[in-house]
Design a protein around this motif. Structure first.
Motif, PDB file in Angstrom:
ATOM      1  N   LYS A  74       0.788  -1.201  -0.083  1.00 59.00           N
ATOM      2  CA  LYS A  74      -0.083   0.078   0.152  1.00 59.00           C
ATOM      3  C   LYS A  74       0.918   1.380   0.121  1.00 59.00           C
ATOM      4  CE  LYS A  74      -3.382  -2.775   2.453  1.00 59.00           C
ATOM      5  NZ  LYS A  74      -3.758  -3.200   3.574  1.00 59.00           N
ATOM      6  N   GLU A  75       2.162   1.020   0.739  1.00 59.17           N
ATOM      7  CA  GLU A  75       2.909   2.338   0.709  1.00 59.17           C
ATOM      8  C   GLU A  75       3.717   2.413  -0.509  1.00 59.17           C
ATOM      9  OE1 GLU A  75       5.369   3.409   4.772  1.00 59.17           O
ATOM     10  OE2 GLU A  75       6.643   2.540   3.331  1.00 59.17           O
ATOM     11  N   MET A  76       3.917   1.459  -1.383  1.00 61.00           N
ATOM     12  CA  MET A  76       4.753   1.428  -2.825  1.00 61.00           C
ATOM     13  C   MET A  76       3.745   1.872  -3.578  1.00 61.00           C
ATOM     14  SD  MET A  76       7.187  -1.985  -3.054  1.00 61.00           S
ATOM     15  CE  MET A  76       5.730  -2.866  -3.420  1.00 61.00           C
ATOM     16  N   ALA A  77       2.485   1.860  -3.631  1.00 59.27           N
ATOM     17  CA  ALA A  77       1.275   1.863  -4.518  1.00 59.27           C
ATOM     18  C   ALA A  77       1.554   3.154  -5.241  1.00 59.27           C
ATOM     19  CB  ALA A  77      -0.006   1.754  -4.061  1.00 59.27           C
ATOM     20  N   ALA A 136       7.854 -15.534   4.581  1.00 56.59           N
ATOM     21  CA  ALA A 136       8.850 -14.654   4.301  1.00 56.59           C
ATOM     22  C   ALA A 136       8.822 -14.368   2.681  1.00 56.59           C
ATOM     23  CB  ALA A 136      10.340 -15.167   4.761  1.00 56.59           C
ATOM     24  N   LEU A 137       8.235 -13.194   2.477  1.00 55.86           N
ATOM     25  CA  LEU A 137       7.692 -13.206   0.920  1.00 55.86           C
ATOM     26  C   LEU A 137       8.180 -11.677   0.447  1.00 55.86           C
ATOM     27  CD1 LEU A 137       4.169 -14.169   0.970  1.00 55.86           C
ATOM     28  CD2 LEU A 137       6.202 -15.595   0.560  1.00 55.86           C
ATOM     29  N   GLY A 138       8.627 -11.854  -0.863  1.00 54.82           N
ATOM     30  CA  GLY A 138       9.251 -10.659  -1.255  1.00 54.82           C
ATOM     31  C   GLY A 138      10.346  -9.957  -0.197  1.00 54.82           C
ATOM     32  N   GLY A 139      10.079  -8.823   0.033  1.00 53.18           N
ATOM     33  CA  GLY A 139      11.108  -8.003   0.731  1.00 53.18           C
ATOM     34  C   GLY A 139      11.468  -8.886   2.082  1.00 53.18           C
ATOM     35  N   GLY A 140      10.291  -9.697   2.464  1.00 51.99           N
ATOM     36  CA  GLY A 140      10.578 -10.301   3.742  1.00 51.99           C
ATOM     37  C   GLY A 140      11.667 -11.515   3.563  1.00 51.99           C
ATOM     38  N   CYS A 141      11.523 -12.203   2.336  1.00 49.34           N
ATOM     39  CA  CYS A 141      12.474 -13.294   1.939  1.00 49.34           C
ATOM     40  C   CYS A 141      14.017 -12.568   1.623  1.00 49.34           C
ATOM     41  CB  CYS A 141      11.950 -13.792   0.680  1.00 49.34           C
ATOM     42  SG  CYS A 141      12.968 -15.245   0.197  1.00 49.34           S
ATOM     43  N   GLU A 142      13.964 -11.420   1.004  1.00 48.56           N
ATOM     44  CA  GLU A 142      15.085 -10.499   0.960  1.00 48.56           C
ATOM     45  C   GLU A 142      15.743 -10.141   2.233  1.00 48.56           C
ATOM     46  OE1 GLU A 142      13.110  -8.143  -1.734  1.00 48.56           O
ATOM     47  OE2 GLU A 142      14.635  -8.807  -3.580  1.00 48.56           O
ATOM     48  N   GLU A 178       6.879 -10.900  -6.104  1.00 50.76           N
ATOM     49  CA  GLU A 178       6.702  -9.501  -6.905  1.00 50.76           C
ATOM     50  C   GLU A 178       6.182  -9.706  -8.192  1.00 50.76           C
ATOM     51  OE1 GLU A 178       9.278 -10.572  -4.929  1.00 50.76           O
ATOM     52  OE2 GLU A 178      10.336  -9.043  -3.889  1.00 50.76           O
ATOM     53  N   ILE A 179       6.533 -10.794  -9.058  1.00 52.61           N
ATOM     54  CA  ILE A 179       6.099 -10.699 -10.312  1.00 52.61           C
ATOM     55  C   ILE A 179       4.490 -10.602 -10.577  1.00 52.61           C
ATOM     56  CG2 ILE A 179       5.753 -13.258 -10.719  1.00 52.61           C
ATOM     57  CD1 ILE A 179       7.785 -11.611 -13.206  1.00 52.61           C
ATOM     58  N   ALA A 180       3.828 -11.005  -9.501  1.00 52.80           N
ATOM     59  CA  ALA A 180       2.416 -10.967  -9.584  1.00 52.80           C
ATOM     60  C   ALA A 180       1.732  -9.515  -9.452  1.00 52.80           C
ATOM     61  CB  ALA A 180       1.743 -11.986  -8.450  1.00 52.80           C
ATOM     62  N   LEU A 181       2.667  -8.752  -8.810  1.00 47.17           N
ATOM     63  CA  LEU A 181       2.435  -7.212  -8.732  1.00 47.17           C
ATOM     64  C   LEU A 181       2.647  -6.562  -9.770  1.00 47.17           C
ATOM     65  CD1 LEU A 181       3.435  -7.022  -5.137  1.00 47.17           C
ATOM     66  CD2 LEU A 181       0.975  -7.145  -6.011  1.00 47.17           C
ATOM     67  N   GLY A 182       3.276  -7.311 -10.765  1.00 41.21           N
ATOM     68  CA  GLY A 182       3.985  -6.381 -11.876  1.00 41.21           C
ATOM     69  C   GLY A 182       5.394  -5.755 -11.754  1.00 41.21           C
ATOM     70  N   THR A 183       6.135  -6.264 -10.528  1.00 41.55           N
ATOM     71  CA  THR A 183       7.284  -5.572 -10.371  1.00 41.55           C
ATOM     72  C   THR A 183       8.358  -6.946 -10.287  1.00 41.55           C
ATOM     73  OG1 THR A 183       8.520  -4.238  -9.029  1.00 41.55           O
ATOM     74  CG2 THR A 183       6.785  -5.552  -8.138  1.00 41.55           C
ATOM     75  N   ILE A 184       9.608  -6.609  -9.999  1.00 45.44           N
ATOM     76  CA  ILE A 184      10.506  -7.618  -9.706  1.00 45.44           C
ATOM     77  C   ILE A 184      11.192  -7.401  -8.324  1.00 45.44           C
ATOM     78  CG2 ILE A 184      10.703  -7.903 -12.128  1.00 45.44           C
ATOM     79  CD1 ILE A 184      13.522  -7.016 -11.537  1.00 45.44           C
ATOM     80  N   THR A 234       7.532 -17.596 -11.276  1.00 45.75           N
ATOM     81  CA  THR A 234       6.123 -17.878 -10.975  1.00 45.75           C
ATOM     82  C   THR A 234       5.604 -17.199  -9.765  1.00 45.75           C
ATOM     83  OG1 THR A 234       6.947 -19.709  -9.337  1.00 45.75           O
ATOM     84  CG2 THR A 234       6.684 -20.156 -11.775  1.00 45.75           C
ATOM     85  N   GLY A 235       6.412 -16.730  -8.743  1.00 46.36           N
ATOM     86  CA  GLY A 235       6.015 -16.293  -7.511  1.00 46.36           C
ATOM     87  C   GLY A 235       5.536 -17.530  -6.580  1.00 46.36           C
ATOM     88  N   ASN A 236       5.610 -18.697  -7.027  1.00 47.27           N
ATOM     89  CA  ASN A 236       5.410 -19.774  -6.123  1.00 47.27           C
ATOM     90  C   ASN A 236       6.321 -19.622  -4.727  1.00 47.27           C
ATOM     91  OD1 ASN A 236       3.514 -20.463  -8.059  1.00 47.27           O
ATOM     92  ND2 ASN A 236       4.654 -22.372  -8.612  1.00 47.27           N
ATOM     93  N   MET A 237       5.409 -20.110  -3.656  1.00 46.55           N
ATOM     94  CA  MET A 237       6.227 -20.371  -2.317  1.00 46.55           C
ATOM     95  C   MET A 237       6.874 -21.586  -2.393  1.00 46.55           C
ATOM     96  SD  MET A 237       3.597 -18.723   0.291  1.00 46.55           S
ATOM     97  CE  MET A 237       2.270 -17.531  -0.589  1.00 46.55           C
TER      98      MET A 237
END
Ligand SMILES: CCCCCCC/C=C/C(=O)SCCNC(=O)CCNC(=O)[C@H](O)C(C)(C)COP(=O)(O)OP(=O)(O)OC[C@H]1O[C@@H](n2cnc3c(N)ncnc32)[C@H](O)[C@@H]1OP(=O)(O)O
Length: 266
Positions: A77-80, A114-120, A140-146, A170-173
């Protein structure tokens, strides 16, 4: 510098623990948003890490979240409202990597997502322990970013090109067991034991010389940043340097005298 653990943080909690009170625990504490990494949280995390980094009493740092989420990524929401020109001109994410700059060992204790920035964020730590329900992913790919802070780089170096490509495209966990199998995680532990085990690990590291631990961490990290030849040169020079320290003399003497070493970090 001793951090004031009574300081009232908004997005994190801090505590110093362990028998020798030499392990700092930082808990991400934004439960309603599954610890999504907003600017405020990242600033507090950075402040706490800098303070513990300078605190001579602290030998290791444990970074953890809640049972449901280590962190569900950057705050979407903050990145939007981000625009390309603002990201470029404001150097977006440049200040978010304090974890990777910390000289003391950091252990990520990951329960839940631990997803996206959380995994990073977990990958910026030196060792990852996971609860057996943990899930790692780069969605991130599902949000249209990387990914923006290591998801295409650290992940690839750790798990190899094919698995990293599969996760990023894929964005798969992946679950904790698979994360351990591919080397992203060094141990899988029942969730209620995770923090205890991570602190024990910090305490074990804390029985050694903080000075030599710092050199050793830097040497291992060099393997990710240089060619093998350059890395081996660094390692050899660091090894030589240890022989100029009081702690190396003490460690060797203690072995010969069959007694525990008393390190003074010099
Ligand atoms: C270390 C530096 C980091 C730098 C980052 C660099 C670039 C990184 C980019 C990213 O990380 S993009 C984000 C990647 N993450 C995601 O896409 C995951 C998003 N979340 C989900 O898919 C789901 O929430 C979940 C994790 C699968 C859990 O689903 P569940 O149904 O159990 O819960 P929800 O109802 O969805 O969530 C509860 C609550 O939390 C809010 N929330 C969850 N994740 C985020 C997030 N990443 N950002 C902001 N808010 C998040 C969610 O909106 C809900 O709140 P309310 O809407 O109910 O108020």
């Amino acid at each position: 510098m001793i951090i004031n653990t009574n300081k009232s943080w908004e997005f994190i909690k801090t505590e110093v623990t362990g028998e020798k009170k030499n392990v700092a625990v930082i808990t991400l504490n934004r439960p309603k948003a599954l610890n999504a990494l907003c600017n405020g949280l990242m600033k507090e995390l950075s402040t706490a890490l800098k303070a513990y980094g300078k605190d001579a009493n602290i030998s290791a740092i444990v970074l953890t979240g809640s049972e449901k989420a280590f962190a569900a990524g950057a705050d979407i929401k903050e990145m939007a409202p981000n625009t390309y020109s603002q990201c470029i001109q404001g150097n977006f994410l440049n200040d978010w990597t304090e974890v990777a700059r910390t000289q003391k060992p950091i252990i990520a204790a990951v329960n839940g997502y631990a997803l996206g920035g959380g995994c990073e964020l977990a990958m910026m730590c030196d060792i990852i322990y996971a609860g057996d329900k943990a899930k790692f992913g780069q969605p991130e790919i599902a949000l249209g970013t990387i990914p923006g802070v290591g998801g295409t780089q650290r992940l690839t170096r750790v798990v190899g090109r094919s698995k990293a490509m599969e996760m990023c495209l894929t964005g798969n966990m992946i679950n904790a067991q698979e994360a351990e199998k591919v080397g992203l995680v060094s141990k899988v532990i029942p969730p209620d034991q995770l923090l205890v085990e991570a602190v024990k690990l910090g305490e074990k590291i804390g029985t050694h010389s903080n000075l030599i631990v710092q050199l050793c961490k830097e040497a291992v990290n060099t393997a990710f940043e240089t060619t093998l030849e350059e890395g081996l040169k660094y390692e050899r020079r660091f090894n030589h340097a240890t022989f100029s320290t009081i702690d190396c003399k003490e460690g060797v003497k203690a072995f010969i005298e069959k007694r525990p070493a008393k390190f003074i970090n010099e």
